[in-house]
Structure formats: C-alpha cells, structure tokens
Design a protein around this motif. Sequence first.
Motif, mmCIF file in Angstrom:
data_model
loop_
_atom_site.group_PDB
_atom_site.id
_atom_site.type_symbol
_atom_site.label_atom_id
_atom_site.label_comp_id
_atom_site.label_asym_id
_atom_site.label_seq_id
_atom_site.Cartn_x
_atom_site.Cartn_y
_atom_site.Cartn_z
ATOM 1 N N PRO A 241 10.452 16.666 12.801
ATOM 2 C CA PRO A 241 9.787 17.689 13.607
ATOM 3 C C PRO A 241 8.285 17.487 13.728
ATOM 4 C CG PRO A 241 10.754 18.633 11.609
ATOM 5 C CD PRO A 241 11.163 17.212 11.648
ATOM 6 N N GLU A 242 7.654 16.846 12.725
ATOM 7 C CA GLU A 242 6.202 16.617 12.831
ATOM 8 C C GLU A 242 5.869 15.792 14.077
ATOM 9 O OE1 GLU A 242 7.208 15.072 8.848
ATOM 10 O OE2 GLU A 242 8.354 16.477 10.066
ATOM 11 N N PHE A 243 6.690 14.773 14.377
ATOM 12 C CA PHE A 243 6.451 13.938 15.561
ATOM 13 C C PHE A 243 6.560 14.780 16.824
ATOM 14 C CE2 PHE A 243 7.677 9.358 14.120
ATOM 15 C CZ PHE A 243 6.540 9.336 13.326
ATOM 16 N N ALA A 244 7.608 15.600 16.854
ATOM 17 C CA ALA A 244 7.868 16.377 18.062
ATOM 18 C C ALA A 244 6.729 17.357 18.333
ATOM 19 C CB ALA A 244 9.190 17.124 17.915
ATOM 20 N N ARG A 245 6.050 17.847 17.274
ATOM 21 C CA ARG A 245 4.975 18.828 17.452
ATOM 22 C C ARG A 245 3.661 18.183 17.887
ATOM 23 N NH1 ARG A 245 7.011 21.439 12.800
ATOM 24 N NH2 ARG A 245 5.445 20.407 11.507
ATOM 25 N N MET A 246 3.497 16.881 17.644
ATOM 26 C CA MET A 246 2.210 16.233 17.931
ATOM 27 C C MET A 246 1.936 16.219 19.425
ATOM 28 S SD MET A 246 2.028 12.976 15.477
ATOM 29 C CE MET A 246 2.143 13.135 13.709
ATOM 30 N N GLU A 247 0.665 16.446 19.770
ATOM 31 C CA GLU A 247 0.292 16.444 21.187
ATOM 32 C C GLU A 247 -0.912 15.567 21.384
ATOM 33 O OE1 GLU A 247 -0.298 20.387 22.547
ATOM 34 O OE2 GLU A 247 1.736 20.984 21.986
ATOM 35 N N ARG A 248 -1.088 15.059 22.591
ATOM 36 C CA ARG A 248 -2.307 14.309 22.917
ATOM 37 C C ARG A 248 -3.481 15.274 22.954
ATOM 38 N NH1 ARG A 248 -2.463 9.413 24.698
ATOM 39 N NH2 ARG A 248 -0.550 8.241 24.777
ATOM 40 N N PRO A 249 -4.742 14.908 22.704
ATOM 41 C CA PRO A 249 -5.106 13.535 22.388
ATOM 42 C C PRO A 249 -4.748 13.156 20.957
ATOM 43 C CG PRO A 249 -7.024 14.945 22.262
ATOM 44 C CD PRO A 249 -5.896 15.806 22.732
ATOM 45 N N ILE A 250 -4.442 11.853 20.741
ATOM 46 C CA ILE A 250 -4.114 11.381 19.397
ATOM 47 C C ILE A 250 -5.382 11.445 18.564
ATOM 48 C CG2 ILE A 250 -3.335 9.374 18.069
ATOM 49 C CD1 ILE A 250 -1.880 8.516 20.703
ATOM 50 N N ARG A 251 -5.292 12.110 17.405
ATOM 51 C CA ARG A 251 -6.476 12.213 16.542
ATOM 52 C C ARG A 251 -6.468 11.052 15.557
ATOM 53 N NH1 ARG A 251 -4.930 17.432 17.314
ATOM 54 N NH2 ARG A 251 -3.474 17.362 15.587
ATOM 55 N N HIS A 252 -7.545 10.263 15.592
ATOM 56 C CA HIS A 252 -7.677 9.226 14.578
ATOM 57 C C HIS A 252 -9.147 8.898 14.431
ATOM 58 C CE1 HIS A 252 -7.991 6.834 18.162
ATOM 59 N NE2 HIS A 252 -8.305 5.766 17.468
ATOM 60 N N HIS A 253 -9.468 8.219 13.377
ATOM 61 C CA HIS A 253 -10.872 7.904 13.099
ATOM 62 C C HIS A 253 -11.129 6.449 13.409
ATOM 63 C CE1 HIS A 253 -11.416 11.773 11.290
ATOM 64 N NE2 HIS A 253 -10.307 11.576 10.601
ATOM 65 N N ARG A 254 -12.081 6.206 14.325
ATOM 66 C CA ARG A 254 -12.456 4.809 14.587
ATOM 67 C C ARG A 254 -13.378 4.326 13.473
ATOM 68 N NH1 ARG A 254 -11.414 3.318 19.866
ATOM 69 N NH2 ARG A 254 -11.098 5.086 21.273
ATOM 70 N N PRO A 255 -13.243 3.064 13.083
ATOM 71 C CA PRO A 255 -14.215 2.530 12.118
ATOM 72 C C PRO A 255 -15.603 2.578 12.729
ATOM 73 C CG PRO A 255 -12.413 0.971 12.520
ATOM 74 C CD PRO A 255 -12.275 2.092 13.508
ATOM 75 N N PRO A 256 -16.655 2.761 11.936
ATOM 76 C CA PRO A 256 -18.023 2.833 12.478
ATOM 77 C C PRO A 256 -18.340 1.609 13.318
ATOM 78 C CG PRO A 256 -18.018 3.127 10.069
ATOM 79 C CD PRO A 256 -16.630 2.812 10.473
ATOM 80 N N GLY A 257 -19.037 1.826 14.445
ATOM 81 C CA GLY A 257 -19.443 0.716 15.291
ATOM 82 C C GLY A 257 -18.411 0.285 16.299
ATOM 83 N N ARG A 258 -17.248 0.914 16.375
ATOM 84 C CA ARG A 258 -16.248 0.496 17.359
ATOM 85 C C ARG A 258 -15.985 1.590 18.362
ATOM 86 N NH1 ARG A 258 -10.993 -1.782 15.082
ATOM 87 N NH2 ARG A 258 -10.729 -2.226 17.285
#
Length: 277
Positions: free
Chosen positions: A260-277
């Motif tokens: 169910p966690e997958f089904a609840r996820m919505e865009r935008p995808i939250r993630h952390h870019r490494p610094p400088g990218r």
Amino acid sequence: MGRLDDKVAIITGGASGIGAGTTRRFVEEGARVLISDLDAEKGEALAAEMGDAAAFLQTDVSQEEQVAAMVAEATDRWGRLDCLFNNAGFGGALGPIAKTTVDDFDLTMDVLLKSVFLGLKHASPVMSAQGSGSIISNASVAGLRAGYGAHLYSVAKCAVIHLTKSVALELGEHNVRVNAICPGFVATPLATGRPSASEEQIQQIRDAEATNQLLGRVGEPADVANMALFLASDESQWITGQEFVVDGGMAAGRPWSMWPEFARMERPIRHHRPPGR
Ligand SMILES: NC(=O)c1ccc[n+]([C@@H]2O[C@H](COP(=O)([O-])OP(=O)(O)OC[C@H]3O[C@@H](n4cnc5c(N)ncnc54)[C@H](O)[C@@H]3O)[C@@H](O)[C@H]2O)c1
C-alpha cells in the motif's frame, strides 16, 4: 487444420485437472492422445468422450515397467510418439521437516521425480530414432522459489527443472526437445488438497484465491494446456532446455495491491540530490 495434426501424444495424469484440460486441447488440435493415469474411472470416461482420438491406459508412473508399457501402448497403437507430457502428480509429503518420514520422502520423489526420469528414459529412444519429439514436464513455481509448496514437493519440482535442462543437452542432437512448465495456482483437485474434489470445492478455492492473484483470478487447466500445446507443436521447434512460467504473474513478486505504501505515493518524487548536482 489443427496445430497437432498427425501427432501422437501421451499425457500422464491425463484424467484430471491440467492433464484432462491438455487432453481436450490436444484432441481439438488434431492429436491422438494416450491418457495415462492411476484413476481408471476418470480416465476411461474422458477417453470415451474423446472418441477415436484418445485411449486410456491405467499406469502408475512411478513404476518402470508400467512406464515402458505406456510408451509401447502409444507406439503399437499409432505407430509413433511425438509428445510426452510428464504431468501426473500429487501434493506429496506435508508438514514440518522433523515429522517427515523416509517413506514420505521416497513416495514423494517416486511420484514427482522418478516418474519424470522414467518418462524421459523410455520416450527418448523412440523419439531419437524418429528424429523428432517434444517431452514436456510439469514442474511448478514451487520449483523456482521456496515457500510456494511443501518442502519435498518444492525440491522434486526444482529437480524436474534441472533434469529437463540436463537431458535437453543430450537429446538436442536427435532433434528431441525437452522443456518444463512451471504453473502457479491452478484450480484443480490437487490445489484443493483433495484428489477427488467436487466442482463445488474447486469453485470455493477459485473464489478464495482470486484476490491473491495479480490478474484477479487463479489459473485454469486451459491456461497450462495452451503452453503445453505450443511446446508440443512445431511452432516451438527451435525451443529446448527451458522452463516456462504460467502463473498469472505470481513469481514476478508481490502484487501492487499488497504494497500500500507504493500505491499511496504521488508525484513529485521526493529525493535528495547529492550537493552540486
Ligand atoms: N494445480 C496447481 O496449482 C499446480 C501448480 C503447479 C504444478 N502443478 C502440477 O501439475 C500437475 C497436474 O496436477 P493437477 O493440478 O492437474 O492435479 P490433479 O489432481 O487434478 O491431477 C493429477 C493426476 O495425476 C494422477 N496421478 C497421481 N499419481 C499418479 C501416479 N503415480 N501415476 C499416474 N497418475 C498419477 C491423478 O490420478 C490425477 O488424475 C502435477 O504434476 C502438479 O504438481 C499443479
């Protein structure tokens, strides 16, 4: 024109479930079928329904002389052997490993593994001499992944897959193909745990298991029969040494609905870019 015109097949466990579904499908496509099974009542009834296209031979596929007699019956009757479907089976020993007896082990291996060895042993000389043939063995998703069947059932089916590949390497030079099918959950007496289950009991497991299936229903004998048909026909003439999974997606992983966690996820995808990218 049928996809199996002029072909002769033996289907072990051909009186019930997947074997009976495959017998019907093969006959529809023009094959002559020797139905081989322990169960004479069901086997004779199905052969009578199929008319001249089928015959029944009571066989215990764990006994070498009976498997030899089965191959001889098909070739004496129809003059050749194009396909052997090693399909007969049962659930085997159940329960914890510490409570499993050596007799349970021997019986499970005799019916599920020795039978396949005997089928390969006795059909292959006829097919090699002909220069053609297709041997198909019914394994299981339980032979690919632990946890889909009892211990000894799983290990016997795993061995069937490996024996398939090993023997395919030997028989290829004679144009004899050797493949396995790995069904998922199919609505048959075996799946109910009762060899003589009624249609009502089979319907109960269809209803109970449907929601656990990726495609919303359990398998039917015809789903597996269609794969066996392909492997018996000339459409698969360049295919050997493989296992074909027919499972409604079961072995692919957990259905989306069970995560169910997958089904609840919505865009935008939250993630952390490494610094400088
Ligand atoms: N139904 C499933 O969910 C499922 C899943 C994966 C694999 N399979 C495999 O498919 C094959 C067919 O099973 P099914 O589900 O159609 O079961 P089923 O119980 O409907 O049919 C099995 C047939 O094998 C026969 N048989 C059993 N022992 C025999 C012996 N020693 N000699 C000759 N015949 C014998 C039985 O009499 C019966 O007619 C089995 O090998 C089984 O392991 C079934």
